[in-house]
Design an enzyme around this catalytic site. Sequence first.
Site, PDB file in Angstrom:
ATOM      1  N   ASP A 188     -14.718 -19.623   6.249  1.00  0.00           N
ATOM      2  CA  ASP A 188     -15.911 -19.334   5.444  1.00  0.00           C
ATOM      3  C   ASP A 188     -17.175 -19.423   6.289  1.00  0.00           C
ATOM      4  O   ASP A 188     -17.217 -20.177   7.268  1.00  0.00           O
ATOM      5  CB  ASP A 188     -15.966 -20.334   4.276  1.00  0.00           C
ATOM      6  CG  ASP A 188     -16.848 -19.836   3.146  1.00  0.00           C
ATOM      7  OD1 ASP A 188     -17.293 -18.664   3.183  1.00  0.00           O
ATOM      8  OD2 ASP A 188     -17.110 -20.625   2.215  1.00  0.00           O
ATOM      9  N   LEU A 228       4.640 -18.751  17.560  1.00  0.00           N
ATOM     10  CA  LEU A 228       3.783 -19.144  16.431  1.00  0.00           C
ATOM     11  C   LEU A 228       3.961 -18.140  15.294  1.00  0.00           C
ATOM     12  O   LEU A 228       4.038 -16.941  15.546  1.00  0.00           O
ATOM     13  CB  LEU A 228       2.307 -19.139  16.890  1.00  0.00           C
ATOM     14  CG  LEU A 228       1.244 -19.337  15.810  1.00  0.00           C
ATOM     15  CD1 LEU A 228       1.129 -20.826  15.458  1.00  0.00           C
ATOM     16  CD2 LEU A 228      -0.118 -18.820  16.261  1.00  0.00           C
ATOM     17  N   HIS A 288     -18.529 -11.082  10.029  1.00  0.00           N
ATOM     18  CA  HIS A 288     -17.073 -10.883   9.941  1.00  0.00           C
ATOM     19  C   HIS A 288     -16.523 -10.427  11.300  1.00  0.00           C
ATOM     20  O   HIS A 288     -15.456 -10.856  11.719  1.00  0.00           O
ATOM     21  CB  HIS A 288     -16.733  -9.855   8.859  1.00  0.00           C
ATOM     22  CG  HIS A 288     -17.129 -10.292   7.473  1.00  0.00           C
ATOM     23  ND1 HIS A 288     -16.786 -11.510   6.952  1.00  0.00           N
ATOM     24  CD2 HIS A 288     -17.855  -9.673   6.500  1.00  0.00           C
ATOM     25  CE1 HIS A 288     -17.282 -11.627   5.723  1.00  0.00           C
ATOM     26  NE2 HIS A 288     -17.932 -10.526   5.434  1.00  0.00           N
TER      27      HIS A 288
HETATM   28  C1  FPP Z   1     -15.779 -15.728   4.310  1.00  0.00           C
HETATM   29  O1  FPP Z   1     -17.116 -15.645   4.756  1.00  0.00           O
HETATM   30  C2  FPP Z   1     -14.944 -14.833   5.078  1.00  0.00           C
HETATM   31  C3  FPP Z   1     -14.276 -13.767   4.557  1.00  0.00           C
HETATM   32  C4  FPP Z   1     -14.325 -13.392   3.138  1.00  0.00           C
HETATM   33  C5  FPP Z   1     -13.480 -12.882   5.433  1.00  0.00           C
HETATM   34  C6  FPP Z   1     -12.824 -13.510   6.611  1.00  0.00           C
HETATM   35  C7  FPP Z   1     -12.269 -12.429   7.443  1.00  0.00           C
HETATM   36  C8  FPP Z   1     -12.322 -12.371   8.791  1.00  0.00           C
HETATM   37  C9  FPP Z   1     -12.872 -13.441   9.661  1.00  0.00           C
HETATM   38  C10 FPP Z   1     -11.694 -11.214   9.440  1.00  0.00           C
HETATM   39  C11 FPP Z   1     -10.257 -11.560   9.643  1.00  0.00           C
HETATM   40  C12 FPP Z   1      -9.586 -10.610  10.518  1.00  0.00           C
HETATM   41  C13 FPP Z   1      -8.298 -10.736  10.869  1.00  0.00           C
HETATM   42  C14 FPP Z   1      -7.701  -9.750  11.799  1.00  0.00           C
HETATM   43  C15 FPP Z   1      -7.450 -11.807  10.318  1.00  0.00           C
HETATM   44  P1  FPP Z   1     -18.232 -15.274   3.707  1.00  0.00           P
HETATM   45  O2  FPP Z   1     -18.500 -13.813   3.797  1.00  0.00           O
HETATM   46  O3  FPP Z   1     -17.861 -15.781   2.358  1.00  0.00           O
HETATM   47  O4  FPP Z   1     -19.461 -16.077   4.268  1.00  0.00           O
HETATM   48  P2  FPP Z   1     -20.646 -16.739   3.422  1.00  0.00           P
HETATM   49  O5  FPP Z   1     -20.020 -17.851   2.613  1.00  0.00           O
HETATM   50  O6  FPP Z   1     -21.545 -17.244   4.501  1.00  0.00           O
HETATM   51  O7  FPP Z   1     -21.271 -15.649   2.604  1.00  0.00           O
END
Ligand code: FPP
Length: 235
Positions: free
Chosen positions: A10, A121, A27
């Site tokens: 997050d 893994l 992201h």
């Molecule tokens: C939460 O941050 C994150 C997500 C909803 C997406 C996580 C996805 C990635 C890191 C990409 C993953 C890629 C692979 C290949 C596994 P948020 O947007 O809720 O952040 P905020 O709370 O600051 O708004």
Amino acid sequence: MPKHLAIIMDGNGRWAEERGRPRIDGHRHGVNRVRDITEASAKKGIRDLTLFAFSSENWRRPEAEVRLLTELLMTSLEGEIETLHRNGIRLRVIGDLRPFGKKIEKMVAEATRLTRSNTTLGLNLAVNYGGHWDITNACARLLADIQEGSDSDLEIGHEALESRLSTAGIPAPDLFIRTGGEQRLSNFLLWQLAYTELYFTTTLWPDFNSDALDSALADYRSRQRRFGKTAQQVV
Ligand code: FPP
């Protein structure tokens, strides 16, 4: 060392907003941390890493963010398959992939097949995943198997249900990490986290490097896991 580590990644959006950049940049940086933490986990001898990449509730985000995020996820995944395979990583995607279409379902099925014998893994990506969905789905599968009747000993029970969850065959997580400062499970692995140690950090996911992982692991080592027993019994 935990055998199975589960992470809610997050804070990507806030990381980008703090820099005056579009949320998708957060992201994108998050994908780099996925690579680092996967590599670090493999090096440390962690057996399974389960990452919450897209929840069944994330569809409620603005349409443009959903589109960019799912595109990023699928292109990153497709682009990394060879590297994952070369590094002995076994890929499993948990969640309902149907809304992403046949092409994505096929790509994931092929990547799963290609990497299935790898042993360094297990990387389990939760995509369009929700704990309620997982449990409901397992119940429906169990009921269908009971009605089908080929195993007359089959009945509703812990093992029968657990073996029909999307994580079947993977031991429950030992350690759960959530970055970004919120302290909740957000419908992630609800069944599986019953006895997992929980660790929350305010570090935003794009800043979660291997030192941050080491701090979480040090905290985990200070915990006493009792699984319902008394402290005296486990000493
Ligand atoms: C939460 O941050 C994150 C997500 C909803 C997406 C996580 C996805 C990635 C890191 C990409 C993953 C890629 C692979 C290949 C596994 P948020 O947007 O809720 O952040 P905020 O709370 O600051 O708004």
